[in-house]
Write a protein that holds these residues in place. Structure first.
Motif, PDB file in Angstrom:
ATOM      1  N   GLY A   1       0.776  -1.227   0.000  1.00 20.41           N
ATOM      2  CA  GLY A   1       0.000   0.000   0.000  1.00 20.41           C
ATOM      3  C   GLY A   1       0.803   1.270   0.000  1.00 20.41           C
ATOM      4  O   GLY A   1       0.244   2.367  -0.087  1.00 20.41           O
ATOM      5  N   SER A   2       2.135   1.170   0.070  1.00 22.01           N
ATOM      6  CA  SER A   2       2.976   2.374   0.162  1.00 22.01           C
ATOM      7  C   SER A   2       3.271   2.991  -1.192  1.00 22.01           C
ATOM      8  O   SER A   2       3.648   4.164  -1.277  1.00 22.01           O
ATOM      9  N   GLY A   3       3.157   2.195  -2.263  1.00 21.89           N
ATOM     10  CA  GLY A   3       3.562   2.666  -3.577  1.00 21.89           C
ATOM     11  C   GLY A   3       5.059   2.625  -3.810  1.00 21.89           C
ATOM     12  O   GLY A   3       5.528   2.981  -4.894  1.00 21.89           O
ATOM     13  N   GLN A   4       5.827   2.166  -2.832  1.00 15.61           N
ATOM     14  CA  GLN A   4       7.281   2.064  -2.974  1.00 15.61           C
ATOM     15  C   GLN A   4       7.618   0.729  -3.636  1.00 15.61           C
ATOM     16  O   GLN A   4       7.549  -0.329  -3.003  1.00 15.61           O
ATOM     17  N   ARG A   5       7.956   0.788  -4.911  1.00 15.46           N
ATOM     18  CA  ARG A   5       8.112  -0.426  -5.700  1.00 15.46           C
ATOM     19  C   ARG A   5       9.413  -1.153  -5.366  1.00 15.46           C
ATOM     20  O   ARG A   5      10.454  -0.529  -5.127  1.00 15.46           O
ATOM     21  N   ILE A   6       9.347  -2.465  -5.358  1.00 19.97           N
ATOM     22  CA  ILE A   6      10.542  -3.293  -5.229  1.00 19.97           C
ATOM     23  C   ILE A   6      11.292  -3.272  -6.555  1.00 19.97           C
ATOM     24  O   ILE A   6      10.693  -3.358  -7.632  1.00 19.97           O
ATOM     25  N   ASP A   7      12.622  -3.117  -6.460  1.00 18.65           N
ATOM     26  CA  ASP A   7      13.449  -3.180  -7.662  1.00 18.65           C
ATOM     27  C   ASP A   7      14.652  -4.081  -7.389  1.00 18.65           C
ATOM     28  O   ASP A   7      14.729  -4.737  -6.342  1.00 18.65           O
ATOM     29  N   ALA A   8      15.594  -4.105  -8.322  1.00 23.10           N
ATOM     30  CA  ALA A   8      16.725  -5.034  -8.209  1.00 23.10           C
ATOM     31  C   ALA A   8      17.649  -4.708  -7.046  1.00 23.10           C
ATOM     32  O   ALA A   8      18.473  -5.545  -6.657  1.00 23.10           O
ATOM     33  N   ASP A   9      17.529  -3.513  -6.478  1.00 23.10           N
ATOM     34  CA  ASP A   9      18.395  -3.111  -5.378  1.00 23.10           C
ATOM     35  C   ASP A   9      17.680  -3.090  -4.029  1.00 23.10           C
ATOM     36  O   ASP A   9      18.268  -2.679  -3.016  1.00 23.10           O
ATOM     37  N   THR A  10      16.422  -3.516  -3.984  1.00 22.71           N
ATOM     38  CA  THR A  10      15.688  -3.579  -2.721  1.00 22.71           C
ATOM     39  C   THR A  10      16.318  -4.627  -1.811  1.00 22.71           C
ATOM     40  O   THR A  10      16.620  -5.750  -2.237  1.00 22.71           O
ATOM     41  N   LEU A  11      16.494  -4.269  -0.547  1.00 25.33           N
ATOM     42  CA  LEU A  11      17.069  -5.204   0.421  1.00 25.33           C
ATOM     43  C   LEU A  11      15.989  -6.114   1.005  1.00 25.33           C
ATOM     44  O   LEU A  11      14.941  -5.643   1.446  1.00 25.33           O
ATOM     45  N   PHE A  12      16.265  -7.402   1.008  1.00 30.90           N
ATOM     46  CA  PHE A  12      15.439  -8.420   1.658  1.00 30.90           C
ATOM     47  C   PHE A  12      16.269  -9.092   2.742  1.00 30.90           C
ATOM     48  O   PHE A  12      17.496  -9.224   2.619  1.00 30.90           O
ATOM     49  N   LYS A  13      15.601  -9.583   3.779  1.00 33.06           N
ATOM     50  CA  LYS A  13      16.271 -10.468   4.724  1.00 33.06           C
ATOM     51  C   LYS A  13      16.470 -11.812   4.034  1.00 33.06           C
ATOM     52  O   LYS A  13      15.503 -12.439   3.595  1.00 33.06           O
ATOM     53  N   ILE A  14      17.726 -12.265   3.955  1.00 40.26           N
ATOM     54  CA  ILE A  14      17.966 -13.567   3.323  1.00 40.26           C
ATOM     55  C   ILE A  14      17.934 -14.693   4.348  1.00 40.26           C
ATOM     56  O   ILE A  14      18.048 -15.868   3.989  1.00 40.26           O
ATOM     57  N   ALA A  15      17.782 -14.357   5.644  1.00 40.46           N
ATOM     58  CA  ALA A  15      17.602 -15.338   6.714  1.00 40.46           C
ATOM     59  C   ALA A  15      18.733 -16.375   6.670  1.00 40.46           C
ATOM     60  O   ALA A  15      19.897 -16.009   6.605  1.00 40.46           O
ATOM     61  N   SER A  16      18.407 -17.677   6.634  1.00 36.19           N
ATOM     62  CA  SER A  16      19.446 -18.700   6.781  1.00 36.19           C
ATOM     63  C   SER A  16      20.337 -18.857   5.564  1.00 36.19           C
ATOM     64  O   SER A  16      21.312 -19.618   5.618  1.00 36.19           O
ATOM     65  N   ASN A  17      20.077 -18.140   4.464  1.00 32.81           N
ATOM     66  CA  ASN A  17      21.086 -18.090   3.410  1.00 32.81           C
ATOM     67  C   ASN A  17      22.313 -17.310   3.867  1.00 32.81           C
ATOM     68  O   ASN A  17      23.350 -17.330   3.190  1.00 32.81           O
ATOM     69  N   THR A  18      22.207 -16.651   5.009  1.00 36.76           N
ATOM     70  CA  THR A  18      23.375 -16.065   5.678  1.00 36.76           C
ATOM     71  C   THR A  18      24.405 -17.135   6.011  1.00 36.76           C
ATOM     72  O   THR A  18      25.617 -16.869   6.017  1.00 36.76           O
ATOM     73  N   LYS A  19      23.963 -18.337   6.332  1.00 38.31           N
ATOM     74  CA  LYS A  19      24.879 -19.371   6.826  1.00 38.31           C
ATOM     75  C   LYS A  19      26.004 -19.658   5.842  1.00 38.31           C
ATOM     76  O   LYS A  19      27.152 -19.885   6.235  1.00 38.31           O
ATOM     77  N   ALA A  20      25.695 -19.654   4.550  1.00 40.31           N
ATOM     78  CA  ALA A  20      26.746 -19.908   3.557  1.00 40.31           C
ATOM     79  C   ALA A  20      27.746 -18.761   3.508  1.00 40.31           C
ATOM     80  O   ALA A  20      28.916 -18.964   3.161  1.00 40.31           O
TER      81      ALA A  20
END
Length: 535
Positions: free
Chosen positions: A81-100
């Motif tokens: 609802g914010s209108g702030q679009r996700i793009d290729a540089d948006t940060l996501f939590k990668i969670a347990s992919n941190t382990k690698a």
């Protein structure tokens, strides 16, 4: 403890390991087969199916072939609802992919001669203790990474999640001594996050710098992952940060929104890194590079990370969907065969955030899926459909196909399960006067204090170091439960009391038998340690 079982395990491992290695070598080989890229519209179909079917708030996907990003697409919003679009540089939590990334840092330190995989953990962390002194003495750096500690599934995870909380990494290391094993050290696989917290501190001790600084210097910098964040950061200064969502009343709602100053969470080395899909594509490209063009790691350490160290059970889904024969854990990676081909992969799960990284090394193919909503089924079906386009080349095996299989399995399980979630809808608040016999402050050796004390006319549960674990005590028939105030804490516990007077004890148990294992209620053993403070 467990001396006979230890001897049996090592005898069995010595006898079976040659056969296991032979079986791995006998897998049908895909001899460095170059990928044949489907037309982008084939990926678009899968992407659109996942977005529409699961009504995701946001999705980012990247596909890498032969060192090139052949597909990168994003959709949705950083917050619904914010209108702030996700793009290729948006940060996501990668969670347990941190382990690698944590194991990658350790492998770089091995290459630099600063530690060895078989070093004892106490060489770097003298304060490290497990419940069994023999395990303390014999725990090696490698053991921190392969889920064979002897602790139960998710033991101690309530010191990590729900975030944010007030536990420190020192608290977590100290708490390990009070977590009782459920099986012998090195006996079998049981997923464990706390050992990766320890591994991050081992890296810091061996590298002479804090873990977050090592990750920036050893991972982000050399690989050009310029958007990734680890440790504390300023949310608005960094900008373009996806927020986690859960479905409430049929719509995506932000939960556990980041504060303006994102803290350095104790889970950092187990699941605390954030990255964009563009940077995750760079991470994938490096792993598919074979170390020739970009020798980020020696061939020896690449092999160490991608060697099967702990066998894992093969579930029905892996057998039926992928024809999997071998499945196990390397250093921060899950290793398996899929349709006779080699797969190296991992997933990441946090409240309202899901990720997956999949590599098919013999085909020089890899892909990344990042979701900022309740995306377990979406992640499973989209990752599987992407995999099948390379291992089977069958466009009918799409997201909708696997979604139908999942839904059918769920319906069967619901119809036949003896462990259905009990109906707790007829709940009533416990009046403060009805709770006099068990009100008070309780203490657990690793989790610390909780209070069960009056709040007006009701009784509330409040954890001293985990602020989101706060709710009203309710009665359902003859049983008591906690109705959490924060809807994102989505596993309610039963409360059980025993004893009288100063000897009252408290234990918790998840009401839902399928609750996420990180709600580690089963390892809590509270003893009443004081009276409630005066209101």
């Amino acid at each position: 403890m467990f001396p006979v079982r230890r001897k049996l395990f090592f005898w069995t491992a010595r006898r079976l390991w040659p056969a296991l290695c032979a079986a791995l070598l006998a897998l049908p080989a895909v001899a460095q087969t170059p990928a044949v890229s489907p037309a982008p519209q084939v990926f678009d179909v899968l992407f659109d199916q996942a977005m529409a079917r699961y009504r995701l708030p946001g999705l980012a996907v990247a596909v890498v072939e032969d060192g090139r990003v052949v597909y990168l697409r994003t959709a949705g919003e950083t917050r619904a609802g914010s209108g702030q679009r996700i793009d290729a540089d948006t940060l996501f939590k990668i969670a347990s992919n941190t382990k690698a990334m944590t194991t990658g840092v350790l492998a770089r330190l091995v290459d630099q001669g600063k530690l060895q995989w078989d070093d004892p953990v106490t060489r770097y962390l003298p304060q490290f203790r497990m419940a069994d002194p023999w395990v303390t003495e014999n725990m090696q750096v490698r053991d921190l990474l392969i889920h064979n500690s002897g602790l139960g599934l998710g033991a101690g995870d309530l010191m990590l999640w729900p975030e944010p909380n007030d536990f420190t990494r020192a608290d977590i290391i100290a708490g390990l001594a009070h977590l009782q094993p459920t099986h012998s050290f090195r006996a079998h696989y049981a997923y464990d996050n706390l050992m990766y917290v320890v591994a991050g501190e081992v890296a810091a001790a061996a590298g002479g710098k804090p873990y977050d600084q090592l990750v920036r210097e050893q991972v982000f910098g050399p690989l050009g992952m310029t958007r990734c964040q680890v440790g504390a950061f300023d949310r608005d200064a960094v900008g373009n940060v996806a927020q986690p969502h859960m479905v409430q009343d049929g719509r995506n709602v932000v939960v556990r929104e980041d504060p303006a100053q994102v803290p350095d969470n104790p889970s950092m080395s187990a699941g605390g890194i954030r990255c964009s899909v563009r940077d995750m594509a760079r991470w994938v490209r490096m792993w598919l590079d074979d170390g020739n063009r970009q020798p980020w790691l020696s061939a020896q350490q690449r092999n160490a990370l991608w060697t099967l160290h702990t066998p894992m059970p093969i579930g029905r889904q892996l057998r039926e969907w992928d024809g999997t024969h071998l499945y196990g854990y390397g250093y921060g990676w899950r290793l398996s065969d899929v349709d006779g081909q080699w797969r190296v992969a991992h997933t990441g799960t946090l409240a309202g955030m899901y990720s997956s990284v999949t590599l098919l090394p013999d085909r020089h193919v890899g892909f990344v899926v990042l979701i900022n909503g309740q995306g377990q089924a979406a992640r499973t079906t989209l990752t599987e459909a992407l995999t099948k386009h390379y291992t089977r080349g069958d466009t009918a095996l799409d997201v909708d196909h696997y979604a139908a299989l999942l839904e059918g399995d769920r319906a069967k399980a619901t119809a036949t399960s003896p462990d259905a979630v009990p109906d707790t809808s007829a709940r009533t608040p416990v009046h403060a006067d009805q709770a006099r016999s068990w009100q008070g402050v309780y203490t657990d050796a690793w989790f610390g204090q909780v209070s069960l004390c009056p709040a007006g006319n009701q009784t509330e549960f409040r954890a001293a170091k985990s602020p989101r674990m706060h709710g009203k005590v309710m009665r359902v028939g003859q049983r008591l439960l906690v109705d959490w105030d924060d809807a994102s804490v989505d596993a309610e516990p039963w409360l059980s009391f025993a004893g009288t007077g100063d000897a009252v004890t408290l234990t918790l148990a998840a009401i839902d038998p399928d609750a996420d294992f990180s709600y580690d209620y089963r390892d809590l053993h509270f003893q009443r340690s004081g009276a409630c403070p005066a209101q």
